[in-house]
Enzyme design. Structure first.
Site, PDB file in Angstrom:
ATOM      1  N   LYS A 172      -0.113   5.352  -5.902  1.00 50.19           N
ATOM      2  CA  LYS A 172      -1.151   5.282  -6.883  1.00 50.19           C
ATOM      3  C   LYS A 172      -1.862   6.589  -6.984  1.00 50.19           C
ATOM      4  O   LYS A 172      -2.153   7.365  -7.861  1.00 50.19           O
ATOM      5  CB  LYS A 172      -1.948   3.991  -6.915  1.00 50.19           C
ATOM      6  CG  LYS A 172      -3.102   3.837  -7.871  1.00 50.19           C
ATOM      7  CD  LYS A 172      -4.296   4.626  -7.547  1.00 50.19           C
ATOM      8  CE  LYS A 172      -4.970   3.981  -6.149  1.00 50.19           C
ATOM      9  NZ  LYS A 172      -5.294   2.700  -5.863  1.00 50.19           N
ATOM     10  N   GLU A 181      -6.920   1.493 -13.140  1.00 51.03           N
ATOM     11  CA  GLU A 181      -6.437   2.674 -12.483  1.00 51.03           C
ATOM     12  C   GLU A 181      -5.015   3.260 -13.379  1.00 51.03           C
ATOM     13  O   GLU A 181      -4.963   4.264 -13.777  1.00 51.03           O
ATOM     14  CB  GLU A 181      -5.981   2.279 -11.138  1.00 51.03           C
ATOM     15  CG  GLU A 181      -7.375   2.466 -10.456  1.00 51.03           C
ATOM     16  CD  GLU A 181      -7.115   1.951  -8.675  1.00 51.03           C
ATOM     17  OE1 GLU A 181      -5.877   1.842  -8.426  1.00 51.03           O
ATOM     18  OE2 GLU A 181      -7.971   2.422  -7.948  1.00 51.03           O
ATOM     19  N   TYR A 197      -9.040  -3.671 -11.007  1.00 54.98           N
ATOM     20  CA  TYR A 197      -8.681  -2.474 -10.302  1.00 54.98           C
ATOM     21  C   TYR A 197      -7.355  -1.732 -10.820  1.00 54.98           C
ATOM     22  O   TYR A 197      -7.201  -0.605 -11.455  1.00 54.98           O
ATOM     23  CB  TYR A 197      -8.351  -2.689  -8.941  1.00 54.98           C
ATOM     24  CG  TYR A 197      -9.547  -2.926  -7.912  1.00 54.98           C
ATOM     25  CD1 TYR A 197      -9.930  -1.729  -7.217  1.00 54.98           C
ATOM     26  CD2 TYR A 197     -10.323  -3.957  -7.592  1.00 54.98           C
ATOM     27  CE1 TYR A 197     -10.997  -2.023  -6.266  1.00 54.98           C
ATOM     28  CE2 TYR A 197     -11.267  -4.084  -7.090  1.00 54.98           C
ATOM     29  CZ  TYR A 197     -11.376  -3.099  -6.049  1.00 54.98           C
ATOM     30  OH  TYR A 197     -12.504  -3.438  -5.254  1.00 54.98           O
ATOM     31  N   GLU A 231     -25.810  15.085  -3.432  1.00 58.88           N
ATOM     32  CA  GLU A 231     -27.253  15.269  -3.211  1.00 58.88           C
ATOM     33  C   GLU A 231     -28.280  14.408  -4.112  1.00 58.88           C
ATOM     34  O   GLU A 231     -29.302  14.261  -3.588  1.00 58.88           O
ATOM     35  CB  GLU A 231     -27.536  16.966  -3.311  1.00 58.88           C
ATOM     36  CG  GLU A 231     -27.835  17.244  -4.738  1.00 58.88           C
ATOM     37  CD  GLU A 231     -28.292  18.814  -4.615  1.00 58.88           C
ATOM     38  OE1 GLU A 231     -29.447  19.371  -4.141  1.00 58.88           O
ATOM     39  OE2 GLU A 231     -27.483  19.463  -5.501  1.00 58.88           O
ATOM     40  N   CYS A 250       0.770  -1.164   0.028  1.00 56.26           N
ATOM     41  CA  CYS A 250       0.006   0.042  -0.001  1.00 56.26           C
ATOM     42  C   CYS A 250       1.022   1.145   0.160  1.00 56.26           C
ATOM     43  O   CYS A 250       0.588   2.210  -0.732  1.00 56.26           O
ATOM     44  CB  CYS A 250      -0.948  -0.117   1.299  1.00 56.26           C
ATOM     45  SG  CYS A 250      -1.760   1.520   1.296  1.00 56.26           S
ATOM     46  N   HIS A 284     -26.752  21.553  -1.476  1.00 60.26           N
ATOM     47  CA  HIS A 284     -26.990  22.068  -2.713  1.00 60.26           C
ATOM     48  C   HIS A 284     -26.019  23.247  -3.151  1.00 60.26           C
ATOM     49  O   HIS A 284     -25.639  24.107  -2.351  1.00 60.26           O
ATOM     50  CB  HIS A 284     -28.255  22.431  -2.989  1.00 60.26           C
ATOM     51  CG  HIS A 284     -28.792  22.885  -4.163  1.00 60.26           C
ATOM     52  ND1 HIS A 284     -28.943  21.953  -5.352  1.00 60.26           N
ATOM     53  CD2 HIS A 284     -28.932  24.260  -5.016  1.00 60.26           C
ATOM     54  CE1 HIS A 284     -29.127  22.584  -6.353  1.00 60.26           C
ATOM     55  NE2 HIS A 284     -29.191  23.886  -6.395  1.00 60.26           N
ATOM     56  N   CYS A 308      -1.613   1.955  -2.869  1.00 56.61           N
ATOM     57  CA  CYS A 308      -2.572   2.903  -2.714  1.00 56.61           C
ATOM     58  C   CYS A 308      -1.891   4.216  -2.661  1.00 56.61           C
ATOM     59  O   CYS A 308      -2.459   5.096  -3.450  1.00 56.61           O
ATOM     60  CB  CYS A 308      -3.415   2.578  -1.589  1.00 56.61           C
ATOM     61  SG  CYS A 308      -3.666   0.868  -1.067  1.00 56.61           S
TER      62      CYS A 308
HETATM   63  P1  NDP Z   1      -8.040  -8.089  -9.993  1.00 55.86           P
HETATM   64  O1  NDP Z   1      -8.280  -9.486  -9.574  1.00 55.86           O
HETATM   65  O2  NDP Z   1      -8.901  -7.037  -9.752  1.00 55.86           O
HETATM   66  O3  NDP Z   1      -7.943  -8.084 -11.728  1.00 55.86           O
HETATM   67  C1  NDP Z   1      -7.018  -8.846 -12.460  1.00 55.86           C
HETATM   68  C2  NDP Z   1      -7.494  -8.732 -13.939  1.00 55.86           C
HETATM   69  O4  NDP Z   1      -6.584  -9.686 -14.637  1.00 55.86           O
HETATM   70  C3  NDP Z   1      -8.928  -9.298 -14.120  1.00 55.86           C
HETATM   71  O5  NDP Z   1      -9.326  -8.399 -15.163  1.00 55.86           O
HETATM   72  C4  NDP Z   1      -8.312 -10.858 -14.837  1.00 55.86           C
HETATM   73  O6  NDP Z   1      -9.192 -11.262 -15.843  1.00 55.86           O
HETATM   74  C5  NDP Z   1      -6.953 -10.567 -15.338  1.00 55.86           C
HETATM   75  N1  NDP Z   1      -6.223 -11.574 -16.015  1.00 55.86           N
HETATM   76  C6  NDP Z   1      -5.958 -12.612 -14.472  1.00 55.86           C
HETATM   77  N2  NDP Z   1      -5.103 -13.473 -15.110  1.00 55.86           N
HETATM   78  C7  NDP Z   1      -4.758 -13.443 -16.458  1.00 55.86           C
HETATM   79  C8  NDP Z   1      -4.107 -13.931 -17.477  1.00 55.86           C
HETATM   80  N3  NDP Z   1      -3.390 -14.989 -17.181  1.00 55.86           N
HETATM   81  N4  NDP Z   1      -3.961 -13.215 -18.553  1.00 55.86           N
HETATM   82  C9  NDP Z   1      -4.646 -12.122 -18.674  1.00 55.86           C
HETATM   83  N5  NDP Z   1      -5.457 -11.279 -17.864  1.00 55.86           N
HETATM   84  C10 NDP Z   1      -5.586 -12.064 -16.654  1.00 55.86           C
HETATM   85  O7  NDP Z   1      -6.492  -7.761  -9.703  1.00 55.86           O
HETATM   86  P2  NDP Z   1      -5.504  -6.220  -9.978  1.00 55.86           P
HETATM   87  O8  NDP Z   1      -4.242  -7.104 -10.017  1.00 55.86           O
HETATM   88  O9  NDP Z   1      -6.051  -5.266 -10.590  1.00 55.86           O
HETATM   89  O10 NDP Z   1      -5.710  -6.117  -8.228  1.00 55.86           O
HETATM   90  C11 NDP Z   1      -5.471  -6.965  -7.193  1.00 55.86           C
HETATM   91  C12 NDP Z   1      -6.318  -6.584  -5.961  1.00 55.86           C
HETATM   92  O11 NDP Z   1      -5.667  -5.581  -5.233  1.00 55.86           O
HETATM   93  C13 NDP Z   1      -7.692  -6.323  -6.377  1.00 55.86           C
HETATM   94  O12 NDP Z   1      -8.564  -7.186  -6.324  1.00 55.86           O
HETATM   95  C14 NDP Z   1      -8.261  -5.244  -5.229  1.00 55.86           C
HETATM   96  O13 NDP Z   1      -8.448  -6.034  -4.216  1.00 55.86           O
HETATM   97  C15 NDP Z   1      -6.814  -4.682  -4.768  1.00 55.86           C
HETATM   98  N6  NDP Z   1      -6.681  -3.249  -5.202  1.00 55.86           N
HETATM   99  C16 NDP Z   1      -7.614  -2.255  -4.831  1.00 55.86           C
HETATM  100  C17 NDP Z   1      -7.379  -1.025  -5.480  1.00 55.86           C
HETATM  101  C18 NDP Z   1      -8.570  -0.064  -4.607  1.00 55.86           C
HETATM  102  O14 NDP Z   1      -8.958  -0.461  -3.636  1.00 55.86           O
HETATM  103  N7  NDP Z   1      -8.591   1.058  -5.398  1.00 55.86           N
HETATM  104  C19 NDP Z   1      -6.629  -0.766  -6.201  1.00 55.86           C
HETATM  105  C20 NDP Z   1      -5.761  -1.778  -6.710  1.00 55.86           C
HETATM  106  C21 NDP Z   1      -5.838  -3.014  -6.275  1.00 55.86           C
HETATM  107  P3  NDP Z   1     -10.458 -12.159 -15.528  1.00 55.86           P
HETATM  108  O15 NDP Z   1     -11.671 -11.150 -14.919  1.00 55.86           O
HETATM  109  O16 NDP Z   1     -11.045 -12.538 -16.849  1.00 55.86           O
HETATM  110  O17 NDP Z   1      -9.986 -12.953 -14.412  1.00 55.86           O
END
Ligand code: NDP
Length: 466
Positions: free
Chosen positions: A54, A184, A180, A452, A46, A447, A51
């Site tokens: 980012k 982002e 996510y 709102e 983080c 407002h 976080c």
């Molecule tokens: P996520 O699990 O959100 O997303 C991973 C993405 O990668 C999905 O779209 C998935 O596709 C894709 N994917 C997985 N494996 C492959 C592959 N082999 N080839 C191609 N695409 C693939 O993970 P993130 O890495 O984005 O984030 C990790 C975690 O960190 C989040 O789940 C969240 O909990 C936390 N986070 C929170 C944030 C916030 O609160 N603002 C910001 C950043 C992270 P598919 O859906 O098809 O499986």
């Protein structure tokens, strides 16, 4: 369990990220003898590669749009070129300041901070740098690590850790993923003026979000200039002589036919999920049970199948969010050293995606509510924010409430729009407290604000028939 006084420490924490630091500090404040070990950076993902940096980058990326919006408000000056190294290094200086603060917080609380990689030797012993430390209880809070792709040329990609320290700034980029981090990062890069293509293997990005919200957000980010390539995977990446990367993409069209396309870009950033960081900790040798994805299995009290070993945070892969790891670390410390029962509520955890505009959400999505066969009424408001009536920006806002029609309780709130994260945080309190739609309606709005709208949605939404 043996008498705690036989051990050097009451609690030995491996990993000084959000969950580990919080558990260590609270345990120490409750009178426990606590040590924590970390081999990488204080504060974990983080603070260092998540976080915090980012959000700083998100602020930076917003200025381009703000300068454009300012024109119609009477401002003539335009930004000069963007200086990546200045942003990167200012960010790094702030992160180093935070690393120091984390260290001071721990030492101030009386925690013994040990630098190095911790490895379990037995159920009550941790080895760090060749030295052995004994503890009545051991907490694993090692977090997660970005998944690496496996296609040819994967070593040429930049993962979400490396992204924060890039040596040179790309003019064009492919971001791989649809969750996510990918969304982002694509928003940050696009905002900073980089030609950005978001490559996702499925048909819809952000698939765990309310479908209406995810679709609306996808439209907004694509209107802002991010090229969305859905149903697309990376087949191979090659380094070209001119330093560019040649990326072969495979796109599956609506007829199921696969079409190959090649794109030359300066960088490929991958954000394809994160794996729990459990390798090389000595867990297998001790027989600590893991899930199939390597996450540590724990019971409701964060205890593994070995009585003296506990785990919290991303490494248990329940909800990979900083505030959840903090809550888990705190609850565990109070359970172990103040005999307070653990009753963490994982329902109604508000979360935001800091793309442009933000997405924020709490509670049920419409799809989840319908899947549970809850009787739901949907309220929905889509509008152009007041600022954009003059700015000229085409950005739009969407707000949505999911209401249980049986008892009038608001069970979900979702938003795509500026400051959605700030707004939904307040709504999350109301939802956790069990507020009804009538109570939302009886609340007088502020407002003029976008927020709102959440208290002025009077008519249920009937989706247009397909
Ligand atoms: P996520 O699990 O959100 O997303 C991973 C993405 O990668 C999905 O779209 C998935 O596709 C894709 N994917 C997985 N494996 C492959 C592959 N082999 N080839 C191609 N695409 C693939 O993970 P993130 O890495 O984005 O984030 C990790 C975690 O960190 C989040 O789940 C969240 O909990 C936390 N986070 C929170 C944030 C916030 O609160 N603002 C910001 C950043 C992270 P598919 O859906 O098809 O499986």
């Amino acid at each position: 369990m043996s008498d705690a006084s036989n051990f050097q420490f009451d609690l030995f924490v491996i990993g000084a990220g959000s969950g580990g630091v919080r558990a260590a500090r609270i345990a120490s404040q409750l009178g426990a003898r606590v040590a924590i070990t970390e081999d990488l950076y204080m504060g974990g993902t983080c603070v260092n590669v998540g976080c915090v940096p980012k959000k700083l980058f998100v602020y930076a990326s917003h200025y381009k749009e703000d300068f454009e919006d300012a024109k119609n408000f009477g401002w003539n000056s335009q930004p000069a070129d963007f200086d990546w190294l200045r942003l990167r290094d200012n960010k790094t200086a702030e992160i180093q300041r935070l690393n120091g603060i984390y260290n001071n917080i721990l030492e101030g609380a009386g925690v013994t901070v040990i630098e190095g990689r911790g490895k379990l030797r037995d159920a009550n012993t941790v080895e760090v740098g060749g030295k052995l430390y004994s503890a009545a209880r051991i907490l694993i809070a090692t977090g997660g690590w970005p998944k690496q792709p496996s296609y040819p040329g994967a070593e040429l990609t930049v993962n979400s850790n490396q992204f924060f320290y890039m040596e040179s700034f790309p003019k064009s980029v492919i971001v791989e993923g649809g969750g996510y981090i990918a969304v982002e990062f694509a928003g940050i890069l696009n905002g900073l003026g980089v030609a950005t293509e978001l490559v996702y293997r499925g048909p819809k990005i952000l698939k765990h979000f309310d479908a209406d919200i995810a679709q609306f957000a996808a439209q907004q980010i694509s209107d802002k200039g991010i090229h969305l390539s859905l149903n697309t995977t990376i087949r191979e990446i090659k380094q070209l002589d001119n330093k560019k990367l040649q990326v072969s993409l495979l796109h599956t069209d609506e007829q199921g036919k696969t079409v190959e396309k090649t794109v030359d870009v300066d960088a490929v950033v991958t954000a394809i999920g994160r794996d729990p960081k459990t390798s090389n900790l000595g867990l297998e040798d001790l027989g600590v049970e893991l899930k199939r994805n390597g996450a540590i299995k724990v019971n409701d009290n964060f205890q593994t199948n070995i009585d003296s070993i506990y785990a919290v945070g991303d490494v248990i892969d329940r909800v990979a969010l900083t505030p959840v790891a903090l809550a888990e670390g705190m609850a565990l410390a109070r359970y172990l050293f103040a005999q307070q029962p653990i009753n963490l509520d994982y329902k109604n955890i508000a979360t935001a995606v800091f793309c442009q505009p933000n997405i924020a959400t709490v509670g049920y999505t419409e799809e989840q509510a319908r899947a549970e066969q809850l009787p739901v009424t949907i309220y929905r408001s889509e509008f152009r924010a007041l600022k954009n009536t003059i700015s000229g920006s085409t950005e739009r806002t969407l707000m949505k409430l999911i209401v249980n029609s049986d008892n009038d309780r608001v069970i979900g709130a979702h938003m795509v729009g500026p400051e959605a994260g700030e707004i939904i945080q307040g709504i999350a309190i109301a939802i956790s407290a069990g507020a009804t739609k009538s109570q939302f309606d009886n609340t007088i709005g502020i407002h003029p604000t976008a927020a709102e709208e959440f208290v002025t949605m009077r008519e249920p939404y009937i989706a247009p028939s397909a």
